[in-house]
Design an enzyme around this catalytic site. Sequence first.
Site, PDB file in Angstrom:
ATOM      1  N   TYR A  53       0.825  -1.216   0.000  1.00 35.27           N
ATOM      2  CA  TYR A  53       0.000   0.000   0.000  1.00 35.27           C
ATOM      3  C   TYR A  53       0.856   1.260   0.000  1.00 35.27           C
ATOM      4  CZ  TYR A  53      -3.982  -3.030   0.471  1.00 35.27           C
ATOM      5  OH  TYR A  53      -4.923  -3.995   0.213  1.00 35.27           O
ATOM      6  N   ASN A  87     -13.219   3.156  -5.431  1.00 37.65           N
ATOM      7  CA  ASN A  87     -11.796   3.469  -5.552  1.00 37.65           C
ATOM      8  C   ASN A  87     -11.247   4.025  -4.247  1.00 37.65           C
ATOM      9  OD1 ASN A  87     -12.031   2.689  -8.197  1.00 37.65           O
ATOM     10  ND2 ASN A  87     -12.308   4.775  -8.968  1.00 37.65           N
ATOM     11  N   VAL A  88      -9.975   3.742  -3.986  1.00 39.24           N
ATOM     12  CA  VAL A  88      -9.345   4.222  -2.755  1.00 39.24           C
ATOM     13  C   VAL A  88      -8.445   5.427  -3.013  1.00 39.24           C
ATOM     14  CG1 VAL A  88      -9.497   1.980  -1.624  1.00 39.24           C
ATOM     15  CG2 VAL A  88      -7.459   2.513  -2.969  1.00 39.24           C
ATOM     16  N   ASP A  89      -8.425   5.919  -4.260  1.00 45.42           N
ATOM     17  CA  ASP A  89      -7.646   7.121  -4.576  1.00 45.42           C
ATOM     18  C   ASP A  89      -8.458   8.371  -4.227  1.00 45.42           C
ATOM     19  OD1 ASP A  89      -9.227   8.047  -6.975  1.00 45.42           O
ATOM     20  OD2 ASP A  89      -8.567   6.120  -7.778  1.00 45.42           O
ATOM     21  N   HIS A 104     -14.631   1.548  -0.059  1.00 49.43           N
ATOM     22  CA  HIS A 104     -13.558   0.603   0.272  1.00 49.43           C
ATOM     23  C   HIS A 104     -12.353   1.256   0.947  1.00 49.43           C
ATOM     24  CE1 HIS A 104     -15.378  -2.178  -3.029  1.00 49.43           C
ATOM     25  NE2 HIS A 104     -16.009  -2.254  -1.878  1.00 49.43           N
ATOM     26  N   GLY A 169     -17.235   2.462 -15.026  1.00 49.00           N
ATOM     27  CA  GLY A 169     -16.002   1.712 -14.845  1.00 49.00           C
ATOM     28  C   GLY A 169     -16.044   0.658 -13.759  1.00 49.00           C
ATOM     29  N   THR A 170     -17.188   0.059 -13.548  1.00 48.79           N
ATOM     30  CA  THR A 170     -17.298  -1.030 -12.586  1.00 48.79           C
ATOM     31  C   THR A 170     -18.239  -2.075 -13.139  1.00 48.79           C
ATOM     32  OG1 THR A 170     -18.081  -1.683 -10.388  1.00 48.79           O
ATOM     33  CG2 THR A 170     -19.031   0.326 -11.308  1.00 48.79           C
TER      34      THR A 170
END
Length: 223
Positions: A53, A87-89, A104, A169-170
């Site tokens: 990570y 997304n985690v961004d 998430h 996008g999923t």
Amino acid sequence: MKHIVVLTGAGMSAESGIKTFRDADGLWEGHDVMEVATPEGFAANPELVLDFYNQRRRQLFEVEPNQAHFDLVELEKRFKVSIITQNVDDLHERAGSTNVTHLHGELLKARSTFNTENILEWKTDILLGDLCENGHQLRPHIVWFGEEVPMIEKAMQICETADILIIIGTSMQVYPAAGLMHYAPQDTPTYFIDPKPNIASHKHLTVIADTATAGVKKAMELL
């Protein structure tokens, strides 16, 4: 003002240079996801997981939001917009979106391994020995496989108030996130944007077989 709820996944950030979650072989950046995205993986090899990570976090500072991110910000001039992302961004926030729910977790946050609600802003590497104020190891603020999704109920409530739904996008195949579209009121106009869609258009669903940047533009023209 109509309320647009936007559900975004890995394809939203792909054009910014962030790789999609995992390739067809089940690997994520060369790692078995069970090694780097489960509590068991962290317990077995915390250093490997932290390093994994840390690399993802460093990559975030090398990329920028793409045009699709900016176009969603533009929608806020005409609609109330709520973004629910897997997304985690932080690319939605960097582009300027003002209402983003992360299902998430977030790469730029860390949390205590003892108290899941003890969450800290964190922009550098997390190392073994980095502790919360109570002396417990810090870990990435990421929802791993097998863990509860704490924001899912909030996301359900947001979807229940949608006038329009946009999915970008999923594949909508990973639960519980995949079930969110079904919380929107029946017959809600829905736009599904994906270069390789796994569903077909029907009465209230418009499938746009394109990338995020091109697809969002097309959806905006239809709104």
